[in-house]
Design an enzyme around this catalytic site. Sequence first.
Site, PDB file in Angstrom:
ATOM      1  N   GLY A  81      12.634  -2.255  -4.559  1.00  0.00           N
ATOM      2  CA  GLY A  81      12.210  -1.264  -5.663  1.00  0.00           C
ATOM      3  C   GLY A  81      11.192  -1.816  -6.737  1.00  0.00           C
ATOM      4  O   GLY A  81      10.284  -1.715  -6.976  1.00  0.00           O
ATOM      5  N   CYS A  82      11.803  -2.801  -7.482  1.00  0.00           N
ATOM      6  CA  CYS A  82      11.071  -3.763  -8.509  1.00  0.00           C
ATOM      7  C   CYS A  82      10.124  -4.271  -7.757  1.00  0.00           C
ATOM      8  O   CYS A  82       8.885  -4.524  -8.680  1.00  0.00           O
ATOM      9  CB  CYS A  82      12.179  -4.466  -9.089  1.00  0.00           C
ATOM     10  SG  CYS A  82      13.505  -3.667  -9.882  1.00  0.00           S
ATOM     11  N   THR A  83      10.102  -4.829  -6.361  1.00  0.00           N
ATOM     12  CA  THR A  83       8.985  -5.767  -5.974  1.00  0.00           C
ATOM     13  C   THR A  83       7.767  -4.650  -5.941  1.00  0.00           C
ATOM     14  O   THR A  83       6.668  -4.893  -6.105  1.00  0.00           O
ATOM     15  CB  THR A  83       9.294  -6.505  -4.877  1.00  0.00           C
ATOM     16  OG1 THR A  83      10.310  -7.358  -5.133  1.00  0.00           O
ATOM     17  CG2 THR A  83       8.271  -7.139  -4.021  1.00  0.00           C
TER      18      THR A  83
END
Length: 184
Positions: A81-83
């Site tokens: 998700g962060c990527t």
Amino acid sequence: MRRLATPLVPRLAVLLLCLAMPVASGACGETQRPDGGTGLLEAGVQAPKLEATAHDGTELTLGSLAKPAVVYFYPADDTPGCTKEACAFRDIWSEYEAAGVMVIGVSTQDNESHREFAEKHEIPFPLVADTDKRWATAFGVKLRGGYAARVSFLLDRDGKVVEVYPGVDPGVHAREVLDDAAKL
């Protein structure tokens, strides 16, 4: 049986109180901010005056940016998700630059982790290592297991919070914030 029932009553009372109180009240686990407030900063308030040296050497001082900025908190470098969120900002980075809007990513990982993440995914904006959790606490961002919750703040050129985005969809969030920033 009485021993089992007695501890349950106080816990049940706390749960009922938590359900009855507004989330912004600070009860039931909301983050206590250094300014005395609880929970996330709200639109209309001045962002905290924080300083940091980002992973790329950029010196940042909130309140002195003199341009709109997105301060987005994310749990961890190089997770799915962060990527996705970082790459979504990266993919429309030229539009952010054209609009004069700065993007600042913040997580509790160190600058080495941020450097590797930024290099691997060609992230063009500064990532702040909030290892002491000063930024997260000042913005009222919840921490779970030492990791910041996913939440973003849009600041105007004077450093005032214009919009707060809790629980964002990492894939579409960058466009949503840019559209809101264009209205400033």
